[in-house]
Design a protein around this motif. Structure first.
Motif, PDB file in Angstrom:
ATOM      1  N   MET A 166       0.820  -1.196   0.000  1.00 34.23           N
ATOM      2  CA  MET A 166       0.000   0.000   0.000  1.00 34.23           C
ATOM      3  C   MET A 166       0.861   1.256   0.000  1.00 34.23           C
ATOM      4  SD  MET A 166      -3.037   1.032  -0.037  1.00 34.23           S
ATOM      5  CE  MET A 166      -4.075   2.354   0.401  1.00 34.23           C
ATOM      6  N   LYS A 167       1.924   1.248   0.810  1.00 38.49           N
ATOM      7  CA  LYS A 167       2.788   2.426   0.879  1.00 38.49           C
ATOM      8  C   LYS A 167       3.473   2.692  -0.459  1.00 38.49           C
ATOM      9  CE  LYS A 167       3.721   2.521   5.782  1.00 38.49           C
ATOM     10  NZ  LYS A 167       4.739   2.570   6.817  1.00 38.49           N
ATOM     11  N   LYS A 168       3.843   1.617  -1.164  1.00 39.23           N
ATOM     12  CA  LYS A 168       4.496   1.783  -2.462  1.00 39.23           C
ATOM     13  C   LYS A 168       3.545   2.464  -3.455  1.00 39.23           C
ATOM     14  CE  LYS A 168       6.747  -0.685  -6.187  1.00 39.23           C
ATOM     15  NZ  LYS A 168       7.028  -1.960  -6.802  1.00 39.23           N
ATOM     16  N   ASN A 169       2.286   2.019  -3.490  1.00 37.68           N
ATOM     17  CA  ASN A 169       1.312   2.635  -4.394  1.00 37.68           C
ATOM     18  C   ASN A 169       1.080   4.097  -4.044  1.00 37.68           C
ATOM     19  OD1 ASN A 169       0.940   0.350  -5.902  1.00 37.68           O
ATOM     20  ND2 ASN A 169      -0.860  -0.325  -4.779  1.00 37.68           N
ATOM     21  N   LEU A 170       0.973   4.390  -2.766  1.00 39.01           N
ATOM     22  CA  LEU A 170       0.773   5.769  -2.342  1.00 39.01           C
ATOM     23  C   LEU A 170       1.963   6.631  -2.748  1.00 39.01           C
ATOM     24  CD1 LEU A 170      -0.979   7.796  -0.854  1.00 39.01           C
ATOM     25  CD2 LEU A 170       0.143   7.099   1.265  1.00 39.01           C
ATOM     26  N   LYS A 171       3.148   6.080  -2.589  1.00 41.88           N
ATOM     27  CA  LYS A 171       4.362   6.801  -2.986  1.00 41.88           C
ATOM     28  C   LYS A 171       4.375   7.037  -4.500  1.00 41.88           C
ATOM     29  CE  LYS A 171       9.338   6.565  -2.298  1.00 41.88           C
ATOM     30  NZ  LYS A 171      10.444   5.781  -1.752  1.00 41.88           N
ATOM     31  N   ASN A 172       4.010   6.019  -5.277  1.00 42.48           N
ATOM     32  CA  ASN A 172       3.961   6.169  -6.732  1.00 42.48           C
ATOM     33  C   ASN A 172       2.958   7.234  -7.151  1.00 42.48           C
ATOM     34  OD1 ASN A 172       5.910   4.237  -7.196  1.00 42.48           O
ATOM     35  ND2 ASN A 172       4.443   2.579  -7.420  1.00 42.48           N
ATOM     36  N   PHE A 173       1.797   7.249  -6.523  1.00 43.63           N
ATOM     37  CA  PHE A 173       0.807   8.257  -6.867  1.00 43.63           C
ATOM     38  C   PHE A 173       1.248   9.652  -6.447  1.00 43.63           C
ATOM     39  CE2 PHE A 173      -2.371   4.791  -7.445  1.00 43.63           C
ATOM     40  CZ  PHE A 173      -2.727   5.129  -8.731  1.00 43.63           C
ATOM     41  N   MET A 174       2.003   9.748  -5.373  1.00 45.61           N
ATOM     42  CA  MET A 174       2.544  11.046  -4.969  1.00 45.61           C
ATOM     43  C   MET A 174       3.536  11.543  -6.026  1.00 45.61           C
ATOM     44  SD  MET A 174       1.094  12.103  -2.248  1.00 45.61           S
ATOM     45  CE  MET A 174       2.182  13.381  -1.736  1.00 45.61           C
ATOM     46  N   TYR A 175       4.387  10.649  -6.500  1.00 41.07           N
ATOM     47  CA  TYR A 175       5.319  11.033  -7.563  1.00 41.07           C
ATOM     48  C   TYR A 175       4.577  11.455  -8.827  1.00 41.07           C
ATOM     49  CZ  TYR A 175       9.389   9.470  -4.947  1.00 41.07           C
ATOM     50  OH  TYR A 175      10.373   9.333  -4.001  1.00 41.07           O
ATOM     51  N   GLU A 176       3.526  10.731  -9.150  1.00 40.96           N
ATOM     52  CA  GLU A 176       2.722  11.095 -10.313  1.00 40.96           C
ATOM     53  C   GLU A 176       2.141  12.489 -10.132  1.00 40.96           C
ATOM     54  OE1 GLU A 176       0.408  11.623 -13.583  1.00 40.96           O
ATOM     55  OE2 GLU A 176       2.093  10.281 -13.314  1.00 40.96           O
ATOM     56  N   GLY A 177       1.687  12.790  -8.941  1.00 41.59           N
ATOM     57  CA  GLY A 177       1.169  14.123  -8.659  1.00 41.59           C
ATOM     58  C   GLY A 177       2.229  15.196  -8.819  1.00 41.59           C
ATOM     59  N   TYR A 178       3.449  14.898  -8.403  1.00 44.93           N
ATOM     60  CA  TYR A 178       4.552  15.847  -8.580  1.00 44.93           C
ATOM     61  C   TYR A 178       4.813  16.095 -10.065  1.00 44.93           C
ATOM     62  CZ  TYR A 178       5.635  14.711  -3.688  1.00 44.93           C
ATOM     63  OH  TYR A 178       5.575  14.510  -2.339  1.00 44.93           O
ATOM     64  N   PHE A 179       4.863  15.013 -10.831  1.00 39.82           N
ATOM     65  CA  PHE A 179       5.123  15.157 -12.260  1.00 39.82           C
ATOM     66  C   PHE A 179       3.974  15.879 -12.975  1.00 39.82           C
ATOM     67  CE2 PHE A 179       8.191  11.651 -11.532  1.00 39.82           C
ATOM     68  CZ  PHE A 179       9.309  12.330 -11.960  1.00 39.82           C
ATOM     69  N   TRP A 180       2.742  15.636 -12.518  1.00 39.50           N
ATOM     70  CA  TRP A 180       1.615  16.357 -13.104  1.00 39.50           C
ATOM     71  C   TRP A 180       1.757  17.853 -12.837  1.00 39.50           C
ATOM     72  CZ3 TRP A 180      -1.886  16.617 -16.591  1.00 39.50           C
ATOM     73  CH2 TRP A 180      -2.844  17.606 -16.513  1.00 39.50           C
ATOM     74  N   ALA A 181       2.122  18.201 -11.609  1.00 40.04           N
ATOM     75  CA  ALA A 181       2.279  19.616 -11.272  1.00 40.04           C
ATOM     76  C   ALA A 181       3.386  20.260 -12.111  1.00 40.04           C
ATOM     77  CB  ALA A 181       2.583  19.771  -9.784  1.00 40.04           C
ATOM     78  N   LEU A 182       4.480  19.552 -12.327  1.00 42.39           N
ATOM     79  CA  LEU A 182       5.554  20.073 -13.186  1.00 42.39           C
ATOM     80  C   LEU A 182       5.059  20.255 -14.618  1.00 42.39           C
ATOM     81  CD1 LEU A 182       8.649  18.036 -11.974  1.00 42.39           C
ATOM     82  CD2 LEU A 182       8.359  20.515 -11.884  1.00 42.39           C
ATOM     83  N   PHE A 183       4.389  19.242 -15.133  1.00 41.99           N
ATOM     84  CA  PHE A 183       3.859  19.307 -16.498  1.00 41.99           C
ATOM     85  C   PHE A 183       2.896  20.475 -16.645  1.00 41.99           C
ATOM     86  CE2 PHE A 183       0.148  18.161 -19.121  1.00 41.99           C
ATOM     87  CZ  PHE A 183       0.754  18.159 -20.369  1.00 41.99           C
ATOM     88  N   ASP A 184       1.957  20.574 -15.728  1.00 43.38           N
ATOM     89  CA  ASP A 184       0.966  21.635 -15.803  1.00 43.38           C
ATOM     90  C   ASP A 184       1.611  23.010 -15.650  1.00 43.38           C
ATOM     91  OD1 ASP A 184      -1.840  22.297 -16.076  1.00 43.38           O
ATOM     92  OD2 ASP A 184      -1.723  22.980 -13.990  1.00 43.38           O
ATOM     93  N   GLY A 185       2.577  23.121 -14.765  1.00 42.65           N
ATOM     94  CA  GLY A 185       3.257  24.394 -14.566  1.00 42.65           C
ATOM     95  C   GLY A 185       4.084  24.838 -15.756  1.00 42.65           C
ATOM     96  N   PHE A 186       4.615  23.884 -16.497  1.00 38.39           N
ATOM     97  CA  PHE A 186       5.423  24.225 -17.666  1.00 38.39           C
ATOM     98  C   PHE A 186       4.610  24.390 -18.947  1.00 38.39           C
ATOM     99  CE2 PHE A 186       9.075  22.426 -15.250  1.00 38.39           C
ATOM    100  CZ  PHE A 186       9.879  23.545 -15.307  1.00 38.39           C
ATOM    101  N   THR A 187       3.372  23.933 -18.967  1.00 36.76           N
ATOM    102  CA  THR A 187       2.585  24.030 -20.200  1.00 36.76           C
ATOM    103  C   THR A 187       1.436  25.032 -20.116  1.00 36.76           C
ATOM    104  OG1 THR A 187       1.213  22.143 -19.535  1.00 36.76           O
ATOM    105  CG2 THR A 187       3.120  21.684 -20.937  1.00 36.76           C
ATOM    106  N   SER A 188       0.674  24.999 -19.052  1.00 37.61           N
ATOM    107  CA  SER A 188      -0.533  25.832 -18.961  1.00 37.61           C
ATOM    108  C   SER A 188      -0.290  27.329 -19.159  1.00 37.61           C
ATOM    109  CB  SER A 188      -1.245  25.593 -17.631  1.00 37.61           C
ATOM    110  OG  SER A 188      -1.772  24.298 -17.609  1.00 37.61           O
ATOM    111  N   PRO A 189       0.750  27.914 -18.552  1.00 43.49           N
ATOM    112  CA  PRO A 189       0.926  29.364 -18.729  1.00 43.49           C
ATOM    113  C   PRO A 189       1.255  29.778 -20.164  1.00 43.49           C
ATOM    114  CG  PRO A 189       2.231  28.570 -16.873  1.00 43.49           C
ATOM    115  CD  PRO A 189       1.702  27.375 -17.587  1.00 43.49           C
ATOM    116  N   PHE A 190       1.653  28.831 -20.986  1.00 40.14           N
ATOM    117  CA  PHE A 190       2.131  29.169 -22.324  1.00 40.14           C
ATOM    118  C   PHE A 190       1.159  28.826 -23.440  1.00 40.14           C
ATOM    119  CE2 PHE A 190       5.781  28.360 -19.581  1.00 40.14           C
ATOM    120  CZ  PHE A 190       6.353  29.620 -19.608  1.00 40.14           C
TER     121      PHE A 190
END
Length: 120
Positions: free
Chosen positions: A1-25
């Protein structure tokens, strides 16, 4: 369970990076391609429209394949790969730039919204 939660947290980080680098432009990019105010409004509505349309098919994908992590990863990669042709629009598709921008953005938002049911 902890591994899945950690993976989803990383996915959330990458989503935030993606959104931050694309949406404003997106809007300045569309304006540079010659978008009108109406087109800017359409582009601004695409994330909500993609989310609205993608929820039910996304739930069916989760029901059919059951592996939520794999669904999320595959659709996340596919949805982000749509940005490759978006970046290439001004170089190769100048005549239909706005139409292609709207089409690729709509496809990308739809694909990314398909993965939302995998998160719940």
């Amino acid at each position: 369970m902890k591994k899945n939660l950690k993976n989803f947290m990383y996915e959330g980080y990458f989503w935030a990076l993606f959104d931050g680098f694309t949406s404003p432009f997106i809007i300045p990019f569309a304006l540079a391609l010659g978008a009108t105010r109406t087109i800017v409004g359409i582009i601004g509505s695409l994330p909500a429209l993609g989310a609205l349309i993608g929820q039910i098919p996304g739930a069916e994908i989760v029901e059919k394949f059951r592996d939520r992590v794999k669904i999320s990863v595959i659709l996340g990669i596919l949805g982000r790969l749509v940005w490759i042709p978006i970046i290439l629009i001004p170089f190769f598709f100048r005549d239909n730039a706005i139409t292609l921008l709207i089409a690729f953005l709509a496809i990308g938002y739809f694909i990314l919204s398909l993965r939302s049911p995998a998160w719940t």
